[in-house]
Design a protein around this motif. Structure first.
Motif, PDB file in Angstrom:
ATOM      1  N   ARG A   1       0.531  -1.021  -0.024  1.00 41.01           N
ATOM      2  CA  ARG A   1      -0.238   0.682   0.135  1.00 41.01           C
ATOM      3  C   ARG A   1       0.987   1.586  -0.086  1.00 41.01           C
ATOM      4  N   GLU A   2       1.680   0.888   0.636  1.00 42.33           N
ATOM      5  CA  GLU A   2       3.034   2.496   0.948  1.00 42.33           C
ATOM      6  C   GLU A   2       3.432   3.008  -0.373  1.00 42.33           C
ATOM      7  N   GLY A   3       4.203   3.931  -0.351  1.00 43.38           N
ATOM      8  CA  GLY A   3       4.302   4.154  -1.966  1.00 43.38           C
ATOM      9  C   GLY A   3       5.578   3.611  -2.190  1.00 43.38           C
ATOM     10  N   ILE A   4       6.441   3.850  -4.017  1.00 43.27           N
ATOM     11  CA  ILE A   4       7.225   2.814  -4.212  1.00 43.27           C
ATOM     12  C   ILE A   4       8.381   4.194  -3.969  1.00 43.27           C
ATOM     13  N   ASP A   5       9.581   3.426  -3.346  1.00 42.46           N
ATOM     14  CA  ASP A   5      11.193   4.168  -3.168  1.00 42.46           C
ATOM     15  C   ASP A   5      11.877   4.075  -4.212  1.00 42.46           C
TER      16      ASP A   5
ATOM     17  N   ALA B   1      14.383   4.356  -5.139  1.00 40.45           N
ATOM     18  CA  ALA B   1      16.399   5.014  -5.008  1.00 40.45           C
ATOM     19  C   ALA B   1      16.689   3.819  -3.940  1.00 40.45           C
ATOM     20  N   ALA B   2      15.830   3.165  -3.256  1.00 37.29           N
ATOM     21  CA  ALA B   2      15.733   1.994  -2.280  1.00 37.29           C
ATOM     22  C   ALA B   2      16.046   0.625  -2.974  1.00 37.29           C
ATOM     23  N   GLU B   3      14.758   0.633  -4.563  1.00 39.37           N
ATOM     24  CA  GLU B   3      14.694  -0.602  -4.774  1.00 39.37           C
ATOM     25  C   GLU B   3      16.206  -0.701  -6.112  1.00 39.37           C
ATOM     26  N   THR B   4      16.334   0.807  -6.406  1.00 36.69           N
ATOM     27  CA  THR B   4      18.014   0.766  -7.506  1.00 36.69           C
ATOM     28  C   THR B   4      18.731  -0.079  -7.054  1.00 36.69           C
TER      29      THR B   4
ATOM     30  N   VAL C   1       7.365  -4.310  -7.860  1.00 36.73           N
ATOM     31  CA  VAL C   1       7.066  -3.208  -7.033  1.00 36.73           C
ATOM     32  C   VAL C   1       5.448  -3.444  -7.653  1.00 36.73           C
ATOM     33  N   HIS C   2       4.771  -3.480  -6.491  1.00 40.09           N
ATOM     34  CA  HIS C   2       3.125  -3.281  -7.083  1.00 40.09           C
ATOM     35  C   HIS C   2       2.121  -2.041  -5.779  1.00 40.09           C
ATOM     36  N   ARG C   3       1.839  -1.238  -6.766  1.00 45.27           N
ATOM     37  CA  ARG C   3       1.430  -0.894  -5.406  1.00 45.27           C
ATOM     38  C   ARG C   3      -0.189  -0.966  -5.300  1.00 45.27           C
ATOM     39  N   VAL C   4      -1.548  -1.352  -4.673  1.00 46.56           N
ATOM     40  CA  VAL C   4      -2.513  -1.334  -4.072  1.00 46.56           C
ATOM     41  C   VAL C   4      -3.443   0.288  -2.904  1.00 46.56           C
ATOM     42  N   GLY C   5      -4.742  -0.109  -3.454  1.00 50.95           N
ATOM     43  CA  GLY C   5      -5.024   0.802  -2.233  1.00 50.95           C
ATOM     44  C   GLY C   5      -5.072   1.785  -3.230  1.00 50.95           C
TER      45      GLY C   5
ATOM     46  N   VAL D   1       3.825   0.665 -10.082  1.00 49.77           N
ATOM     47  CA  VAL D   1       3.892  -0.275 -10.272  1.00 49.77           C
ATOM     48  C   VAL D   1       5.951   0.130 -10.611  1.00 49.77           C
ATOM     49  N   PHE D   2       6.463  -0.641 -10.616  1.00 50.34           N
ATOM     50  CA  PHE D   2       8.021  -0.649 -10.678  1.00 50.34           C
ATOM     51  C   PHE D   2       8.711  -2.228 -11.457  1.00 50.34           C
ATOM     52  N   VAL D   3       9.309  -2.221 -11.907  1.00 51.15           N
ATOM     53  CA  VAL D   3      10.109  -3.209 -12.456  1.00 51.15           C
ATOM     54  C   VAL D   3      11.600  -3.594 -13.125  1.00 51.15           C
ATOM     55  N   ALA D   4      11.766  -4.364 -12.669  1.00 51.95           N
ATOM     56  CA  ALA D   4      13.724  -3.986 -12.975  1.00 51.95           C
ATOM     57  C   ALA D   4      14.201  -5.451 -13.195  1.00 51.95           C
TER      58      ALA D   4
END
Length: 149
Positions: free
Chosen positions: A12-16, A18-21, A80-84, A93-96
Motif C-alpha cells: 500500500r505504501e509508496g515505491i521508493d 532509490a531503495a529499489e534501484t 513492486v506493485h501498489r494497491v489501494g 508499479v516498478f519492475v527491474a
C-alpha cells in the motif's frame, strides 16, 4: 548461472525508487533496465484504486518473474506493485531486470511489464468526480502480452 534472485512485493505504501534501484544494483550486473508506471490523470481521473487477491497476486507476479528468468540470463528481477487508493502522478508499479548485457535486461523488463498487466489479478477502479467505474484491461495490454507467447 544460478537462478536469479526474485523480489516481488505488493504494498500500500509508496515505491521508493532509490531503495529499489540500490537493491538491484547490488547484483553487480552489467546492465539494469527499469520501468516505473505512474497513475495517469486521463479524462479527469482523480483517484485510481487497485484491489488484489492477497497471496494469489504475489504468486502470479512471481510466476511472471520466473518466466523472465527462464527466457533470459538474468542476475535479478524485481516487481513492486501498489494497491489501494492512489492519486495521479503517484508510482503504481516498478519492475527491474538485471543482466550481464543490456539486450537481455531491456527485453526482460519489457516482458515483465507486458505480462503483469494481464497475468496478475488486480482490479482497478477509477474515480472521476462523483463517479467510480471499474476498468477492464485494454486490447493493447493483451496485444503486448501476446507478443511474448
Amino acid at each position: 548461472m544460478n537462478a536469479a534472485p526474485i523480489r516481488v512485493a505488493v504494498q500500500r505504501e509508496g515505491i521508493d525508487l532509490a531503495a529499489e534501484t540500490l537493491l538491484i544494483e547490488a547484483t553487480d550486473a552489467g546492465a539494469i533496465a527499469t520501468f516505473t508506471g505512474l497513475v495517469r490523470a486521463d479524462d479527469g481521473v482523480a483517484t485510481l484504486e487497485l484491489e488484489h487477491y492477497p497471496g494469489a497476486t504475489e504468486a502470479a507476479l512471481r510466476q511472471v518473474a520466473e518466466g523472465a528468468v527462464a527466457r533470459w540470463s538474468l542476475a535479478a528481477v524485481t516487481i513492486v506493485h501498489r494497491v489501494g487508493p492512489m492519486q495521479p502522478g503517484e508510482r503504481i508499479v516498478f519492475v527491474a531486470a538485471a543482466a550481464a548485457h543490456r539486450g537481455a535486461a531491456l527485453e526482460a523488463c519489457a516482458y515483465l511489464i507486458d505480462r503483469l498487466k494481464t497475468d496478475a489479478p488486480f482490479w482497478k477502479r477509477e474515480t472521476r468526480g462523483d463517479t467510480a467505474t471499474w476498468v477492464e484491461p485494454r486490447d493493447t495490454d493483451h496485444a503486448a502480452a501476446a507478443r511474448w507467447e
